[in-house]
Each structure stands twice: as structure tokens, then as C-alpha cells.
Design an enzyme around this catalytic site. Structure first.
Site, PDB file in Angstrom:
ATOM      1  N   ASP A  26      54.249  49.396  51.505  1.00  8.05           N
ATOM      2  CA  ASP A  26      53.291  49.792  52.787  1.00  8.05           C
ATOM      3  C   ASP A  26      53.530  47.907  53.298  1.00  8.05           C
ATOM      4  OD1 ASP A  26      54.122  52.310  53.153  1.00  8.05           O
ATOM      5  OD2 ASP A  26      52.028  52.146  54.068  1.00  8.05           O
TER       6      ASP A  26
ATOM      7  N   LYS B 247      48.521  46.046  36.095  1.00  2.16           N
ATOM      8  CA  LYS B 247      47.214  45.404  35.847  1.00  2.16           C
ATOM      9  C   LYS B 247      46.907  45.765  34.803  1.00  2.16           C
ATOM     10  CE  LYS B 247      42.992  45.171  38.038  1.00  2.16           C
ATOM     11  NZ  LYS B 247      42.870  43.708  39.383  1.00  2.16           N
TER      12      LYS B 247
ATOM     13  N   ASP C  75      46.768  42.348  42.367  1.00  2.00           N
ATOM     14  CA  ASP C  75      45.975  42.239  43.280  1.00  2.00           C
ATOM     15  C   ASP C  75      47.039  40.938  43.758  1.00  2.00           C
ATOM     16  OD1 ASP C  75      45.617  41.239  40.623  1.00  2.00           O
ATOM     17  OD2 ASP C  75      43.121  41.083  41.138  1.00  2.00           O
TER      18      ASP C  75
ATOM     19  N   ASP D  12      53.751  52.100  46.077  1.00  2.00           N
ATOM     20  CA  ASP D  12      53.145  53.094  47.882  1.00  2.00           C
ATOM     21  C   ASP D  12      52.754  52.193  48.677  1.00  2.00           C
ATOM     22  OD1 ASP D  12      52.517  54.759  49.287  1.00  2.00           O
ATOM     23  OD2 ASP D  12      50.283  55.243  48.934  1.00  2.00           O
TER      24      ASP D  12
HETATM   25  C1  IPM Z   1      55.132  56.653  50.956  1.00  2.00           C
HETATM   26  C2  IPM Z   1      53.914  58.079  51.361  1.00  2.00           C
HETATM   27  C3  IPM Z   1      53.753  58.972  50.470  1.00  2.00           C
HETATM   28  C4  IPM Z   1      52.471  58.687  48.996  1.00  2.00           C
HETATM   29  C5  IPM Z   1      52.442  60.182  50.810  1.00  2.00           C
HETATM   30  C6  IPM Z   1      52.878  60.520  52.661  1.00  2.00           C
HETATM   31  C7  IPM Z   1      52.366  61.563  50.455  1.00  2.00           C
HETATM   32  O1  IPM Z   1      52.553  56.511  51.926  1.00  2.00           O
HETATM   33  O2  IPM Z   1      55.783  57.629  51.178  1.00  2.00           O
HETATM   34  O3  IPM Z   1      54.734  55.832  50.418  1.00  2.00           O
HETATM   35  O4  IPM Z   1      52.237  58.320  49.263  1.00  2.00           O
HETATM   36  O5  IPM Z   1      53.993  58.239  48.580  1.00  2.00           O
HETATM   37 MN    MN Z   2      53.268  55.136  51.867  1.00  2.00          MN
END
Ligand code: IPM
Ligand code: MN
Length: 361
Positions: free
Chosen positions: A249, A189, A221, A245
Site C-alpha cells: 500500500d 523483523k 520498520d 500487505d
Molecule cells: C489486499 C487487501 C486484503 C489483504 C484484504 C481486503 C483482505 O488489503 O489485497 O492487500 O489484506 O490482503
Molecule cells: Mn492490502
């Protein structure tokens, strides 16, 4: 070869999927003529119940005496009312990362052939097969930066990165890209954050040592958007802790099910790059809603075990074996509930374990 591992199955579906992963591990031990001593230890909610905290000293000791940590998952409704820092996720995972300085987190998002239907994206966007690797810095940035405190009407977290921290994770990402599609996109960023201007400069500098890897930079973004628009443009994504993180996901959802994705968190080697000690865990959580029913998908735990052979034991071929066995079982049409299309016949956790074991041997 003789190795010792800590087996931290944890809560929820952790023990069920771990049981299947251990069968695969034993098959690999046989195949490669090695002995792996397996030392179980409590972590997460079960550790809170048995020892009063999510990461007991005895568990840390077992991990310290091991060559790798095979981790299941932690957390569940039973422990949700505890103060956040005592809850299984924060109370176990973050201290483990910090204690063992697991700075390099590798999170592959793979869509296996024939599984494009499990992705929420249109089949033509996914294509035949999708394989993106998120390399996430795991021990710096906003998660661990100081000062960090609450005081009356104010709360503070600090985003901080040193040159050395950026360099070492950049090397991991460039080296991973070199062994794959030779493309690295560094996420930042830099249009707003000083730390991220610095990040871009250092990554560019490190990149001069990897002329064979095509380096690009993208704001976070935009990357969140591009991952949905055209995920196949990416090979390796390099991210600081929190961006990684979030984007990991997102990348995992593109792959259809969190139940499919492994991960490795590696410590530094004496040479300064990612070493062999690490923690290997599925990307998904403990899924308390389906725990104990024998329907959880064990593939992420099994692939994580494969990653342990690759990185902790220096046996990339063993990872390939596992990957191919999973691929074969999926191409034969076998599905656990989470990756099945409506109406399709499904198999349970142990049956999926049986099938992968058979494909492997
Ligand atoms: C991950 C999880 C962890 C993080 C949490 C549970 C602390 O979301 O491993 O991605 O934020 O790193
Ligand atoms: Mn995570």
C-alpha cells in the site's frame, strides 16, 4: 491458442473498469490470433445479494474450469454491517487465495514518465521513472496461521512459516529480480521475531542459487521509512504476508494513484515455483464514492489484464504492448481525474479505454 478465463467484475467501479479491460483483451486476442472464452461470475457484494455469500460455489467452479481469473474489486457500504468474515473483501478474497493456493503476489509500483506530479513525494525523489516490485507471500503467516481464535478476554493469531513456504516465495522473488534490476531486498523483523530469523536464513540459503542477484535484508520498520526517503534504491522487495500487505500500500501511494497499479496472485506450478494459474486484479478497491459516474481510472484493470497474458498465458510481449500503449497515452497528456493536476483537462473511464485501445492497435 485457446484459453478460458473467469471474469469476476464484482462491485463498485469493478464492472466499469472491467468493461474497458475486456476491450483491450479482445484487441490482444485479435493481434495474437487467439480465442479467449470469457465466463462472468458473481463475487463480493453482488454475490451476497444474488447467492447469499461473497464466494458462491458456482463462482469457485467457474474459476476451477478456467486458465485464469480476471478480478475487478469487491465491497461497498451496503455490506459493511455484515460480520467481518462475511464481508465481501474477507469473504471472497481470502478464501479464493486459500482455495487456489495463490501464494505468490506480485505488486508492481510504477510511476510512468511524466506522472511524477501525481506522487505525494517530491519530483526529485521519484526521478524520471520509478519501478519497484513488491513480491508478497500470500497464503501463510499471520493471515492463515493456526491457532486462530477468540475466547473471552483473549484473541489469538499465529505467525507461522515453514521452510518450503519461504523457499518457494524466495524463488519467485529471485527469478523476478533476475529479469529486472537484479537487486532483491528481503524484508523481515529478524531482530524480534523467531519466524523472521528463520525467514532471513532460508532466503539467504536460496540466494546462493542466484549469484547474479544482489541480495540485501532490511527490517520492516526501516523499509517503511526508506521507501519514502529514497524509493529508487529498491528493485524487488520480498515480504511475508502482512509486511507485504502494508508495504505494498505504501509503495502504491508513492506511485500516486491506486488506480494505476495492477497485481498478480499466482499458484504453484508442478515444478514448485509460481505457475501459470492466477488471479489478476487492480490493487485499488471498489471506490464506491465514484462508482457509476464513468470517471474511474481503468488503467490498473487494463495492466492487470496485461499481467494475465504475461503470467497465465506465457505472453510477456502482450504485457509489453499494453504497458507501452498506456505509457503513450499518458505521455500525450491524457489523464483521468485521479492522476490529473488541478485545472488539467480530464477524460472519463470509457474515453481512457478508447485512447489505450487506439494506442495499442
Ligand atoms: C489486499 C487487501 C486484503 C489483504 C484484504 C481486503 C483482505 O488489503 O489485497 O492487500 O489484506 O490482503
Ligand atoms: Mn492490502
Amino acid at each position: 491458442m485457446k484459453k478460458k478465463i473467469a471474469v469476476l467484475a464484482g462491485d463498485g467501479i469493478g464492472p466499469e473498469v472491467m468493461a474497458q479491460a475486456l476491450r483491450i483483451l479482445e484487441a490482444l486476442e485479435k493481434k495474437y490470433g487467439m480465442t479467449i472464452d470469457k465466463h462472468p461470475a458473481d463475487v463480493g457484494g453482488i454475490a451476497i445479494d444474488n447467492h447469499g455469500k461473497a464466494l458462491p460455489e458456482s463462482t469457485i467452479k467457474t474459476c476451477e474450469e478456467s486458465d485464469a481469473i480476471l478480478f475487478g474489486s469487491v465491497g461497498g457500504p451496503k455490506w459493511e454491517k455484515l460480520p467481518p468474515e462475511q464481508q465481501p473483501e474477507r469473504g471472497a478474497l481470502l478464501p479464493l487465495r486459500k482455495h487456489f493456493q495463490l501464494f505468490a503476489n506480485l505488486r508492481p509500483a510504477i510511476v510512468f514518465k511524466g506522472l511524477a506530479s501525481a506522487s505525494p513525494l517530491k519530483a526529485e525523489i521519484i526521478g524520471d521513472e520509478l519501478d519497484v516490485l513488491v513480491v508478497r507471500e500470500l497464503t501463510g503467516g499471520l493471515y492463515f496461521g493456526q491457532p486462530k481464535y477468540r475466547e473471552g478476554d483473549k484473541a489469538v493469531d499465529t505467525m507461522v512459516y515453514t521452510k518450503a513456504e519461504i523457499e518457494r516465495i524466495a524463488h519467485v522473488a529471485f527469478q523476478a529480480a533476475r529479469q529486472r534490476g537484479k537487486k532483491l531486498c528481503s524484508i523481515d523483523k529478524a531482530n524480534v521475531l523467531t519466524t523472521m530469523v528463520f525467514w532471513r536464513e532460508i532466503v539467504t540459503e536460496v540466494g546462493k542459487q542466484y549469484p547474479d542477484v544482489q541480495l540485501s535484508h532490511m527490517y520492516v520498520d526501516n523499509a517503511a521509512m526508506q521507501l519514502i526517503r529514497n524509493p529508487r534504491q529498491f528493485d524487488v522487495l520480498l515480504c511475508e504476508n502482512m509486511f507485504g500487505d502494508i508495504l505494498s500500500d505504501e509503495a502504491s501511494m508513492i506511485a500516486g494513484s491506486l488506480g494505476m497499479l495492477p497485481s498478480a496472485s499466482l499458484a504453484q506450478s508442478p515444478q514448485g515455483t509460481a505457475g501459470s494459474f492466477g488471479l489478476f486484479e487492480p490493487s485499488g478497491g471498489s471506490a464506491p464514492d465514484i462508482a457509476g459516474q464513468g470517471i474511474a481510472n481503468p488503467i490498473a484493470q487494463i495492466l492487470s489484464t496485461g499481467m494475465m497474458f504475461q503470467y497465465a498465458f506465457g505472453m510477456p510481449q502482450a504485457y509489453q504492448d499494453v504497458h507501452q500503449a498506456v505509457s503513450k497515452v499518458l505521455s500525450q497528456g491524457h489523464r483521468t481525474r485521479d492522476i490529473a493536476t488541478p485545472g488539467q483537462k480530464t477524460v472519463g473511464t470509457a474515453e481512457m479505454g478508447d485512447l489505450i485501445l487506439k494506442a495499442l492497435t
